[in-house]
Design an enzyme around this catalytic site. Sequence first.
Site, PDB file in Angstrom:
ATOM      1  N   GLU A 158       0.341   3.534   1.887  1.00 56.01           N
ATOM      2  CA  GLU A 158       0.369   4.015   3.275  1.00 56.01           C
ATOM      3  C   GLU A 158       1.717   3.754   3.955  1.00 56.01           C
ATOM      4  OE1 GLU A 158      -3.226   3.434   5.556  1.00 56.01           O
ATOM      5  OE2 GLU A 158      -4.408   3.234   3.730  1.00 56.01           O
ATOM      6  N   THR A 212       0.825  -1.207   0.000  1.00 55.83           N
ATOM      7  CA  THR A 212       0.000   0.000   0.000  1.00 55.83           C
ATOM      8  C   THR A 212       0.862   1.262   0.000  1.00 55.83           C
ATOM      9  OG1 THR A 212      -1.446   1.295   1.439  1.00 55.83           O
ATOM     10  CG2 THR A 212      -0.162  -0.388   2.511  1.00 55.83           C
TER      11      THR A 212
HETATM   12  P1  NAD Z   1     -10.046  -6.901   2.639  1.00 54.65           P
HETATM   13  O1  NAD Z   1      -9.996  -6.621   4.092  1.00 54.65           O
HETATM   14  O2  NAD Z   1     -11.279  -6.551   1.865  1.00 54.65           O
HETATM   15  O3  NAD Z   1      -9.779  -8.466   2.373  1.00 54.65           O
HETATM   16  C1  NAD Z   1      -8.780  -9.169   3.036  1.00 54.65           C
HETATM   17  C2  NAD Z   1      -9.021 -10.656   2.786  1.00 54.65           C
HETATM   18  O4  NAD Z   1      -7.948 -11.382   3.407  1.00 54.65           O
HETATM   19  C3  NAD Z   1     -10.314 -11.183   3.371  1.00 54.65           C
HETATM   20  O5  NAD Z   1     -10.960 -12.026   2.453  1.00 54.65           O
HETATM   21  C4  NAD Z   1      -9.868 -11.975   4.596  1.00 54.65           C
HETATM   22  O6  NAD Z   1     -10.727 -13.048   4.930  1.00 54.65           O
HETATM   23  C5  NAD Z   1      -8.492 -12.446   4.156  1.00 54.65           C
HETATM   24  N1  NAD Z   1      -7.607 -12.746   5.284  1.00 54.65           N
HETATM   25  C6  NAD Z   1      -7.343 -11.935   6.354  1.00 54.65           C
HETATM   26  N2  NAD Z   1      -6.500 -12.552   7.192  1.00 54.65           N
HETATM   27  C7  NAD Z   1      -6.207 -13.756   6.635  1.00 54.65           C
HETATM   28  C8  NAD Z   1      -5.386 -14.843   7.024  1.00 54.65           C
HETATM   29  N3  NAD Z   1      -4.695 -14.818   8.172  1.00 54.65           N
HETATM   30  N4  NAD Z   1      -5.319 -15.921   6.228  1.00 54.65           N
HETATM   31  C9  NAD Z   1      -6.027 -15.971   5.062  1.00 54.65           C
HETATM   32  N5  NAD Z   1      -6.831 -14.986   4.656  1.00 54.65           N
HETATM   33  C10 NAD Z   1      -6.917 -13.879   5.429  1.00 54.65           C
HETATM   34  O7  NAD Z   1      -8.766  -6.177   2.041  1.00 54.65           O
HETATM   35  P2  NAD Z   1      -8.556  -5.452   0.622  1.00 54.65           P
HETATM   36  O8  NAD Z   1      -9.010  -4.056   0.723  1.00 54.65           O
HETATM   37  O9  NAD Z   1      -9.062  -6.322  -0.451  1.00 54.65           O
HETATM   38  O10 NAD Z   1      -6.970  -5.424   0.568  1.00 54.65           O
HETATM   39  C11 NAD Z   1      -6.234  -6.503   0.001  1.00 54.65           C
HETATM   40  C12 NAD Z   1      -4.768  -6.183   0.048  1.00 54.65           C
HETATM   41  O11 NAD Z   1      -4.504  -4.976  -0.673  1.00 54.65           O
HETATM   42  C13 NAD Z   1      -4.233  -5.947   1.464  1.00 54.65           C
HETATM   43  O12 NAD Z   1      -2.961  -6.543   1.559  1.00 54.65           O
HETATM   44  C14 NAD Z   1      -4.136  -4.428   1.569  1.00 54.65           C
HETATM   45  O13 NAD Z   1      -3.126  -4.073   2.457  1.00 54.65           O
HETATM   46  C15 NAD Z   1      -3.810  -4.050   0.146  1.00 54.65           C
HETATM   47  N6  NAD Z   1      -4.237  -2.711  -0.288  1.00 54.65           N
HETATM   48  C16 NAD Z   1      -5.542  -2.313  -0.128  1.00 54.65           C
HETATM   49  C17 NAD Z   1      -5.935  -1.060  -0.602  1.00 54.65           C
HETATM   50  C18 NAD Z   1      -7.382  -0.603  -0.504  1.00 54.65           C
HETATM   51  O14 NAD Z   1      -7.689   0.522  -0.873  1.00 54.65           O
HETATM   52  N7  NAD Z   1      -8.304  -1.432  -0.026  1.00 54.65           N
HETATM   53  C19 NAD Z   1      -5.015  -0.219  -1.217  1.00 54.65           C
HETATM   54  C20 NAD Z   1      -3.680  -0.660  -1.369  1.00 54.65           C
HETATM   55  C21 NAD Z   1      -3.322  -1.912  -0.902  1.00 54.65           C
HETATM   56  P1  TYD Z   2     -10.658   4.343   4.561  1.00 53.56           P
HETATM   57  O1  TYD Z   2     -11.665   3.954   3.535  1.00 53.56           O
HETATM   58  O2  TYD Z   2     -10.698   3.710   5.905  1.00 53.56           O
HETATM   59  O3  TYD Z   2      -9.225   4.145   3.864  1.00 53.56           O
HETATM   60  P2  TYD Z   2      -7.743   4.628   4.351  1.00 53.56           P
HETATM   61  O4  TYD Z   2      -7.788   4.958   5.783  1.00 53.56           O
HETATM   62  O5  TYD Z   2      -6.933   3.431   4.071  1.00 53.56           O
HETATM   63  O6  TYD Z   2      -7.407   5.795   3.478  1.00 53.56           O
HETATM   64  O7  TYD Z   2     -10.748   5.914   4.768  1.00 53.56           O
HETATM   65  C1  TYD Z   2     -10.589   6.813   3.684  1.00 53.56           C
HETATM   66  C2  TYD Z   2     -10.610   8.217   4.248  1.00 53.56           C
HETATM   67  O8  TYD Z   2     -11.934   8.486   4.742  1.00 53.56           O
HETATM   68  C3  TYD Z   2      -9.687   8.425   5.437  1.00 53.56           C
HETATM   69  O9  TYD Z   2      -9.134   9.733   5.368  1.00 53.56           O
HETATM   70  C4  TYD Z   2     -10.600   8.302   6.642  1.00 53.56           C
HETATM   71  C5  TYD Z   2     -11.925   8.819   6.124  1.00 53.56           C
HETATM   72  N1  TYD Z   2     -13.143   8.214   6.736  1.00 53.56           N
HETATM   73  C6  TYD Z   2     -14.158   9.053   7.233  1.00 53.56           C
HETATM   74  O10 TYD Z   2     -14.077  10.287   7.189  1.00 53.56           O
HETATM   75  N2  TYD Z   2     -15.271   8.459   7.782  1.00 53.56           N
HETATM   76  C7  TYD Z   2     -15.410   7.099   7.858  1.00 53.56           C
HETATM   77  O11 TYD Z   2     -16.446   6.623   8.419  1.00 53.56           O
HETATM   78  C8  TYD Z   2     -14.364   6.268   7.331  1.00 53.56           C
HETATM   79  C9  TYD Z   2     -14.473   4.780   7.392  1.00 53.56           C
HETATM   80  C10 TYD Z   2     -13.255   6.880   6.774  1.00 53.56           C
END
Ligand code: NAD
Ligand code: TYD
Length: 339
Positions: A127, A125
Amino acid sequence: MTVLVTGGAGFIGGNFVYHMLGAHSDYKIVCVDCLTYAGNMSTLKVAMENKNFVFYKTDICDREAIYKIFEDEKPDVVVNFAAESHVDRSIENPEIFLKTNILGTQVMMDACRKYGNIRYHQVSTDEVYGDLPLDRPDLFFTEQTPIHTSSPYSSSKAGADLLVLAYHRTYGLPVTISRCSNNYGPYHFPEKLIPLMIANALADKPLPVYGKGENLRDWLYVEDHCKAIDLIIHKGKIGEVYNVGGHNEMANIDIVKLICQKLGKSEDLITYVADRKGHDLRYAIDPTKIHTELGWLPETKFADGIEKTIEWYLNNKEWWQTIISGEYRDYYEKMYGNR
Ligand code: NAD
Ligand code: TYD
């Protein structure tokens, strides 16, 4: 080719499973997911009917079970999405983040080493770079930006990234890492900003905006992220990190207002609540490297992506209403009850 995808019952992993089944009809996709609160089999319902797809309900920290899957399935590539992914939950309880995100990564890479130095991709990420100031729009994260994390979540992801690079240098494991900005799209768990606001607005519930809503995030449609990972696992340079982002920065409050407008809801639903602890101000990715080296560019503009996303939530109410009616309700009460 067999691609082992962890976390495929989650948001991005699920989208990646569908992307790979569609883009590579001759590949076998092996999904490993232990189905935490964030994992949903309903996300994989259509995939389960595909003969090229197999699912294992397994924890990535369970070394013995993971090794057995590698023995049986003999993957050529591993893509590790599995993680605890929500910053707010990491602030409440960091431990599971360290376990899954760091130790789970270690188990997956140990399996790759043990069964023939298998190609490994870590989904990370933006982050891990910390945040940028709001008044310096000229600054962006590049792959050279130092790691400087803010939350237990981002720290656990950074720890995993360092371990991945160490496995490359120390053991010669063929790794790559992608660091992507905020994703949005179908199957996004309704605790994250965009799906939470859609679900609450549809129910005429308050829309909780943290602080002043000024924080900036760089939003990318999830399919574009999946395409970037597909490119990296096929053409990426071993040992390299690739930033992925769409040059699409938006303030949280503007996203929430846009959702109100699209759904025909009043902005009076917007409720400013206490800020997140350690809240990162701005994320902004410079994706020059993946563009020049691999030819990747985002294809979906935010205006189209948000339309598609809202449409998906309107057409798939059962998917998210089931989620918010369960254990999630207790979480919501705990996190937002007294805020
Ligand atoms: P999510 O929380 O929607 O899904 C995570 C999945 O991993 C779930 O299906 C959960 O059951 C599984 N999981 C959790 N712990 C586990 C374990 N111990 N063993 C097996 N499975 C397990 O997450 P997401 O938003 O789809 O993110 C996926 C990846 O992408 C993560 O590594 C996250 O750090 C990265 N990422 C997410 C974002 C975003 O905007 N959501 C952005 C950049 C990177
Ligand atoms: P989020 O979707 O949790 O992603 P990330 O923290 O990984 O960026 O949040 C996106 C932005 O929205 C973040 O600045 C926090 C804000 N936020 C709110 O203002 N209200 C909410 O209820 C949530 C879940 C997030």
